[in-house]
Each structure stands twice: as C-alpha cells, then as structure tokens.
Design an enzyme around this catalytic site. Structure first.
Site, PDB file in Angstrom:
ATOM      1  N   GLY A 160      26.709  64.200  47.564  1.00 35.40           N
ATOM      2  CA  GLY A 160      25.507  65.031  47.466  1.00 35.40           C
ATOM      3  C   GLY A 160      24.191  64.300  47.701  1.00 35.40           C
ATOM      4  O   GLY A 160      23.129  64.885  47.516  1.00 35.40           O
ATOM      5  N   TRP A 195      22.734  63.241  50.533  1.00 39.03           N
ATOM      6  CA  TRP A 195      21.932  63.840  51.621  1.00 39.03           C
ATOM      7  C   TRP A 195      21.408  65.212  51.201  1.00 39.03           C
ATOM      8  O   TRP A 195      20.294  65.592  51.540  1.00 39.03           O
ATOM      9  CB  TRP A 195      22.770  63.977  52.905  1.00 39.03           C
ATOM     10  N   ASP A 211      31.922  70.296  52.178  1.00 39.95           N
ATOM     11  CA  ASP A 211      32.753  69.085  52.173  1.00 39.95           C
ATOM     12  C   ASP A 211      34.177  69.455  51.752  1.00 39.95           C
ATOM     13  O   ASP A 211      34.391  70.434  51.043  1.00 39.95           O
ATOM     14  CB  ASP A 211      32.203  68.036  51.196  1.00 39.95           C
ATOM     15  N   ASP A 235      37.159  72.761  54.713  1.00 38.42           N
ATOM     16  CA  ASP A 235      37.236  71.966  55.941  1.00 38.42           C
ATOM     17  C   ASP A 235      36.383  72.648  57.006  1.00 38.42           C
ATOM     18  O   ASP A 235      36.637  73.800  57.361  1.00 38.42           O
ATOM     19  CB  ASP A 235      38.722  71.920  56.370  1.00 38.42           C
ATOM     20  N   ASP A 268      27.056  63.744  58.016  1.00 45.46           N
ATOM     21  CA  ASP A 268      27.438  62.362  57.698  1.00 45.46           C
ATOM     22  C   ASP A 268      28.963  62.315  57.635  1.00 45.46           C
ATOM     23  O   ASP A 268      29.536  61.455  56.968  1.00 45.46           O
ATOM     24  CB  ASP A 268      26.819  62.018  56.335  1.00 45.46           C
ATOM     25  N   LYS A 328      26.619  61.174  62.144  1.00 43.24           N
ATOM     26  CA  LYS A 328      27.138  59.801  62.186  1.00 43.24           C
ATOM     27  C   LYS A 328      28.117  59.686  63.340  1.00 43.24           C
ATOM     28  O   LYS A 328      28.876  60.616  63.622  1.00 43.24           O
ATOM     29  CB  LYS A 328      27.852  59.516  60.864  1.00 43.24           C
TER      30      LYS A 328
HETATM   31  C1  LIG Z   1      30.185  59.436  53.945  1.00 51.59           C
HETATM   32  S1  LIG Z   1      30.666  60.873  53.085  1.00 51.59           S
HETATM   33  C2  LIG Z   1      29.205  61.794  53.014  1.00 51.59           C
HETATM   34  C3  LIG Z   1      28.171  61.265  52.069  1.00 51.59           C
HETATM   35  C4  LIG Z   1      27.001  62.243  51.875  1.00 51.59           C
HETATM   36  N1  LIG Z   1      26.219  62.354  53.073  1.00 51.59           N
HETATM   37  C5  LIG Z   1      26.111  61.829  50.748  1.00 51.59           C
HETATM   38  O1  LIG Z   1      25.001  61.360  51.014  1.00 51.59           O
HETATM   39  O2  LIG Z   1      26.481  61.994  49.589  1.00 51.59           O
HETATM   40  C6  LIG Z   1      31.627  61.713  54.309  1.00 51.59           C
HETATM   41  C7  LIG Z   1      32.231  63.013  53.828  1.00 51.59           C
HETATM   42  O3  LIG Z   1      32.814  63.724  54.930  1.00 51.59           O
HETATM   43  C8  LIG Z   1      33.790  64.585  54.355  1.00 51.59           C
HETATM   44  N2  LIG Z   1      34.667  65.197  55.362  1.00 51.59           N
HETATM   45  C9  LIG Z   1      35.578  64.572  56.165  1.00 51.59           C
HETATM   46  N3  LIG Z   1      36.220  65.447  56.945  1.00 51.59           N
HETATM   47  C10 LIG Z   1      35.708  66.672  56.658  1.00 51.59           C
HETATM   48  C11 LIG Z   1      35.982  67.992  57.126  1.00 51.59           C
HETATM   49  N4  LIG Z   1      36.911  68.221  58.069  1.00 51.59           N
HETATM   50  N5  LIG Z   1      35.288  69.030  56.622  1.00 51.59           N
HETATM   51  C12 LIG Z   1      34.343  68.804  55.644  1.00 51.59           C
HETATM   52  N6  LIG Z   1      34.044  67.565  55.162  1.00 51.59           N
HETATM   53  C13 LIG Z   1      34.710  66.517  55.647  1.00 51.59           C
HETATM   54  C14 LIG Z   1      34.530  63.659  53.398  1.00 51.59           C
HETATM   55  O4  LIG Z   1      35.228  64.400  52.422  1.00 51.59           O
HETATM   56  C15 LIG Z   1      33.375  62.819  52.821  1.00 51.59           C
HETATM   57  O5  LIG Z   1      32.981  63.272  51.554  1.00 51.59           O
END
Ligand SMILES: C[S@@+](CC[C@H](N)C(=O)[O-])C[C@H]1O[C@@H](n2cnc3c(N)ncnc32)[C@H](O)[C@@H]1O
Length: 257
Positions: free
Chosen positions: A60, A62, A80, A96, A121, A161
């Site tokens: 959370g 961002w 997420d 997803d 991200d 990203k």
């Molecule tokens: C680096 S973290 C994000 C951090 C966030 N921006 C923050 O500042 O707290 C990447 C996130 O992408 C999510 N993610 C990966 N594949 C996904 C998908 N298909 N659908 C939704 N979220 C996904 C992961 O569960 C993970 O929590």
C-alpha cells in the site's frame, strides 16, 4: 562491463536501509513509496483531483502516496493478488489484474469514469530463474497496458516497473504509439538500479493506437529477435527420397494368411 564489487554491495545495502528507515519514520508502509515520489518529482504524473489506478498495490505504499497527491477530490483504486490493509481515501481490491472477474470489479468501481493515471509496480512471484522471471514479468506488463489503455483518458499517463533484459526495447516500441512521451527512469530509491527501471509514459494518444494489442505486437517483435517465427504452424508435406529396402524372405519362413 564492470562487475559489482563488495563496496558497491555495501553502498546498495546502505541506501536500501536508509530508504527503509525513512519509510518507517514518515509512516509509509513500504520503501517503494519513495520510488513513486521520485517519479512524481521528475515527471509530475499525478495531479490533484485525478482518478488513479494502482496495479500491484500491496502493501500500500504507492496507494498512500497517490492518495496524498490526488487529495480529497481525487480517486485511488488499487488492486493486488494479496489483500491489502485499508488505506484511507483509497479503494483496494484483491484479485488478479489479468482475470476478467477482477477487471469487471475495477470497471464497476470506476462506474464509467476514465482514468487520468495508471501507476503499476507489479512484479510477479520470483522463482529465482532470472530469464524466466524477467520474461513472465514483461508479459504481465504488456497485459497491464492492454487492460488499462482503453480506460485511460486522452492526455493521461502511465508508469510501470520493467525488468531489464530481453524484450525491454520491444515492449517500449509496442507502447510508443500510445503516448507522445515514453521515458525510462531509475529512481534513487530503487534497490538494485541495474535491474529495476520504470517506464514513464505521458500524454496518451488514443487516436494513434494500433489495432493489435500491445502484447501481440510485443510478442511478435520478440519472436523476430529470438527466431520463433521460423517455426511453421502447419508445414506442407514434402516428398521424401528415403526408400525402404525389401528384405528377402529367409528360407523356411512362412507367410501368414
Ligand atoms: C513490489 S510489490 C508492490 C509494492 C507497492 N507498490 C507498494 O508500494 O506497496 C508488487 C506487487 O505486485 C503484485 N502482483 C503480481 N502479479 C499480480 C497480478 N497478476 N495481479 C495483481 N497484482 C499482482 C504482487 O502481489 C505484489 O504485491
């Protein structure tokens, strides 16, 4: 190319700890909050009153920054795979992003409103096999573009990203027609600036959008560099010159009827 020395590692770790301490002191849930802040400082992507979609929002960080940027008049929707503790001022969904059921929930939250900005991200589960992880991550990013672009206002922005490696150039080329500015940016707060980079796309130009999806064009150009196009789906049969020699029947062998 220079390989990372012990000193480089020490500096990276030191920087990482320093961003983590700052995140804790400022009330952000994740160090990554500073990456978005630095993207914002450089590109002024989000404005007060904007409607923002945060893709891959857990835990959370961002979303917290986005809520501050859009203010009371704005909207922040996060999504997420993992459930996220509430962030005041944001609607956080669990699901997803590539699945229809999640996409429908986002559409219903938007209720016909278009997005000003998409911040992503997203990073898939890391298996440790770098080539595979990188390729899965890049395809996921292409899918995020395909979902988000039709929902993005004319003139809107998107940051995501990327993972350095094969396909980065191809993805950038596939995305270019959709925006008048597409730039790469490595925030200081990125843990490993050599592999993590953000793409910052500004001024969405929907009238220039090609007919095929970002993912299709991305995969087509990737196939060209990897030679995948050489495999024919249904090759024509070709006459063979191979001949079967008949063996003479040995004496004493009987034919069966
Ligand atoms: C680096 S973290 C994000 C951090 C966030 N921006 C923050 O500042 O707290 C990447 C996130 O992408 C999510 N993610 C990966 N594949 C996904 C998908 N298909 N659908 C939704 N979220 C996904 C992961 O569960 C993970 O929590």
């Amino acid at each position: 190319m220079r390989t990372a020395s012990m000193a480089d590692h020490w500096i990276e770790n030191h920087k990482r700890d320093s961003w983590r301490r700052q995140a804790k002191a400022s009330g952000y849930r994740a160090r990554s909050a500073f990456k978005l802040k630095q993207i914002q400082e450089r590109f002024q992507l989000v404005r007060e009153g904007d409607c923002v979609l945060d893709v891959g929002c857990h835990p959370g960080g961002w979303a917290q920054v986005a809520v501050e940027l859009v203010g009371d008049a704005g909207t922040v929707i996060g999504v997420d795979l993992q459930a996220c503790a509430p962030v005041e001022g944001a609607v956080l969904l669990t699901g997803d992003i590539t699945e229809a059921i999640t996409q429908e929930r986002i559409l219903s939250e938007l209720d016909g409103e278009l997005l000003n900005v998409v911040i992503s991200d997203i990073s898939p589960h890391i298996t440790g096999k770098w080539d595979m992880d990188q390729s899965v991550a890049m395809t996921l990013v292409a899918d995020v573009f395909d979902f988000a672009l039709p929902l993005l206002r004319k003139g809107g922005g998107l940051t995501t990203k990327l993972f350095q490696g094969i396909g980065v150039e191809e993805l950038i080329q596939a995305v270019r027609p959709h925006f008048s500015s597409v730039r790469r940016f490595s925030p200081d707060a990125s843990r490993n600036s050599s592999s993590e980079v953000y793409l910052v796309c500004k001024h969405h130009t929907p009238w220039k959008a090609p007919k095929t999806s970002v993912r299709t064009r991305y995969e087509e150009s990737l196939n060209k560099i990897l030679g995948g196009d050489e495999i024919e789906d249904d090759p024509e049969p070709v006459a063979s010159t191979f001949q079967v020699r008949r063996r003479k029947k040995p004496i004493g062998e009987f034919e069966e009827h």
